[in-house]
Design an enzyme around this catalytic site. Structure first.
Site, PDB file in Angstrom:
ATOM      1  N   HIS A 172      -5.623 -30.474  38.485  1.00 49.75           N
ATOM      2  CA  HIS A 172      -5.020 -31.743  38.906  1.00 49.75           C
ATOM      3  C   HIS A 172      -5.867 -32.270  40.060  1.00 49.75           C
ATOM      4  O   HIS A 172      -6.271 -31.495  40.934  1.00 49.75           O
ATOM      5  CB  HIS A 172      -3.607 -31.536  39.457  1.00 49.75           C
ATOM      6  CG  HIS A 172      -2.566 -31.219  38.439  1.00 49.75           C
ATOM      7  ND1 HIS A 172      -2.309 -29.942  38.011  1.00 49.75           N
ATOM      8  CD2 HIS A 172      -1.687 -32.015  37.784  1.00 49.75           C
ATOM      9  CE1 HIS A 172      -1.310 -29.967  37.129  1.00 49.75           C
ATOM     10  NE2 HIS A 172      -0.917 -31.203  36.971  1.00 49.75           N
ATOM     11  N   ASP A 217      -5.039 -31.256  43.681  1.00 53.77           N
ATOM     12  CA  ASP A 217      -5.134 -29.818  43.972  1.00 53.77           C
ATOM     13  C   ASP A 217      -6.554 -29.397  44.339  1.00 53.77           C
ATOM     14  O   ASP A 217      -6.757 -28.341  44.925  1.00 53.77           O
ATOM     15  CB  ASP A 217      -4.674 -28.996  42.760  1.00 53.77           C
ATOM     16  CG  ASP A 217      -3.180 -29.127  42.543  1.00 53.77           C
ATOM     17  OD1 ASP A 217      -2.475 -29.509  43.493  1.00 53.77           O
ATOM     18  OD2 ASP A 217      -2.731 -28.861  41.422  1.00 53.77           O
ATOM     19  N   GLU A 276       3.431 -26.825  25.844  1.00 50.42           N
ATOM     20  CA  GLU A 276       3.665 -25.681  26.727  1.00 50.42           C
ATOM     21  C   GLU A 276       4.862 -24.881  26.212  1.00 50.42           C
ATOM     22  O   GLU A 276       5.897 -25.461  25.869  1.00 50.42           O
ATOM     23  CB  GLU A 276       3.933 -26.193  28.146  1.00 50.42           C
ATOM     24  CG  GLU A 276       4.104 -25.075  29.143  1.00 50.42           C
ATOM     25  CD  GLU A 276       4.051 -25.583  30.577  1.00 50.42           C
ATOM     26  OE1 GLU A 276       3.091 -26.291  30.932  1.00 50.42           O
ATOM     27  OE2 GLU A 276       4.973 -25.265  31.337  1.00 50.42           O
TER      28      GLU A 276
END
Ligand code: XUL
Ligand code: CO
Length: 444
Positions: free
Chosen positions: A108, A111, A275
């Site tokens: 990301h 981050d 996910e």
């Protein structure tokens, strides 16, 4: 080159941990792979080629162990908000990729660099870190599976990003996504991901559904158009999740995303990143989501993290139950693999797992679990009994008269006339569920 120089804050965080090697199923050394043998050929491809495993930045290097009742529990030398901290974080990350021997990573935007004072500084920071990554990727051979923009943490996004009632927030999100796609493109990323944690609502009372849907459709369309304009070859992926942090999220599950894509003519442009834990939150099994995406032609990539079945949260734990994953891997192999996608470990160690070694152990176990499931699914396919069961179950549809019912021009009255003429009277046949469950268990 200054951009690739290590940070003065870099440390020997993983000191003493040797690269993890394959040692076979009998190994009792916890820092070895028992099933993941990257170069082993399974069904014409290496395990690394089937799985394309990736390690994420977020939970490994940005998460600090905080929960809603407690303070951060992790002490990491790279925690801090300067570019020196960001470079130290990158050094630790690439050291971890080396130890694990993984071919990919994911990130990301916020981050990997501090957001700075404004979007312009954020963009400059990201561009500088992109150069730093490029040098580290070149030196290590590790590639980027996907990049993404975090459009959910900052307070400006509390009421959504693309679906915000304030057009200035939409504009800010667009600028942020442009920068993140640029960084992903520069790093030759295999995909770009969008996940809409705040694209949804807390209460319908303050929400105009029709408007927000149009805004999201327009935003995604512009991301796809931008990708083509700059010549980015990777796939654009949407990651379904039904809720958390919002009460309801518009990318609820694979079926919902597919319908949304069709509304905006994007079903051949955008795929899904599925996910495990999100599938469960949506009230599905993981294999349901994988099988459905494959059948719709939108299977893009996987995030391997699972949930805790009792807590009902998105706990992002490492997978550790191989038999549970076998049906999903069956569909993955049948679909011919993940294409540009991979198997991202967007998983995090538990709050009490504060040692450097814990980060390695989590990935070793997770990757081994998936490798074992891949081997089992492949053995099931090689055995052939399952595929021939399925072929047999639907064999009636090979008959020309059966096919004609599905062809254009077939009518209900025509079929009714044939039923009368041939006195069609079908007899029930067993669905063989227990036989199938026992068969899967033999290969799990
Ligand atoms: C959130 C989640 C994200 C996405 C990308 O639940 O899984 O990490 O993978 O934003
Ligand atoms: Co994820």
């Amino acid at each position: 080159m200054a951009a690739s120089a290590s940070s003065p804050l870099s440390s020997d965080f993983f000191a003493g941990i040797k690269p993890v090697r394959y040692a076979g199923p009998k190994s009792s050394d916890p820092l070895t792979y028992r099933h993941y043998d990257a170069a082993r050929v399974v069904g014409g491809r290496t395990m690394a080629e089937w799985l394309r495993p990736a390690v994420c930045w977020w939970h490994n290097f940005a998460w600090n162990g905080v929960d809603m009742f407690g303070a951060p529990t992790f002490e990491r030398p790279w925690f801090g908000d300067t570019m020196d901290h960001a470079r130290a974080k990158a050094d630790a990350a690439f050291e971890m990729f080396r130890i694990l021997g993984v071919p990919f990573f994911t990130f990301h935007d916020r981050d990997v660099v501090p957001e700075g004072a404004d979007i312009a500084e954020f963009g400059r920071n990201l561009a500088a870190m992109t150069d730093h990554f490029a040098a580290k990727m070149q030196a290590s051979g590790v590639k980027l599976l996907w990049g993404t923009a975090n459009l959910f943490s900052h307070p400006r996004y509390m009421s959504g990003a693309a679906t915000n009632p304030d057009p200035d927030v939409f504009a800010h999100a667009a600028a942020q996504v442009k920068n993140a796609i640029d960084a992903t493109h520069r790093l030759d990323g295999a995909n770009y991901v969008l996940w809409g944690g705040r694209e949804g609502y807390e209460t319908l009372l303050n929400t105009d559904l029709a408007r927000e849907r149009e805004q999201l459709g327009r935003f995604l369309t512009m991301a796809v158009e931008y990708k083509h304009r700059i010549g980015f070859k990777g796939a654009i992926l949407v990651e379904p999740k039904p809720q958390e942090p919002s009460k309801h999220q518009y990318d609820y599950d694979v079926a919902t995303v597919h319908g949304f894509l069709q509304s905006f003519g994007l079903e051949r442009e955008v795929k899904v990143n599925i996910e495990v834990g999100h599938a469960v939150l949506a009230g599905h099994s993981f294999e349901h989501e994988v099988a459905l995406a494959a059948s719709l032609g939108i299977l893009g990539s996987l995030d391997a993290n699972r949930n805790d079945y009792q807590s009902g949260w998105d706990t992002d734990q490492f997978p550790n139950d191989a038999p549970e994953l076998v049906p999903a891997f069956y569909h993955l192999i049948k679909a011919g693999g993940l294409g540009t996608g991979g198997l991202n470990f967007d998983s995090k160690v538990r709050r009490q797992s504060i040692d450097a070694e814990d980060l390695i152990l989590g990935h070793v176990g997770g990757l081994d679990t998936c490798a074992k499931a891949l081997l089992s699914a492949h053995a099931l396919i090689e055995d052939g009994a399952y595929d021939s069961f399925l072929a047999h179950r639907y064999a009636g549809w090979d008959d020309p008269k059966a096919k004609a019912m599905l062809a254009k021009g077939a009518t209900l009255e025509g079929i009714a006339a044939r039923v009368a003429a041939e006195r069609i009277d079908p007899k029930p046949r067993s669905g063989k569920q227990e036989w199938l469950e026992n068969l899967f268990n033999r290969f799990s």
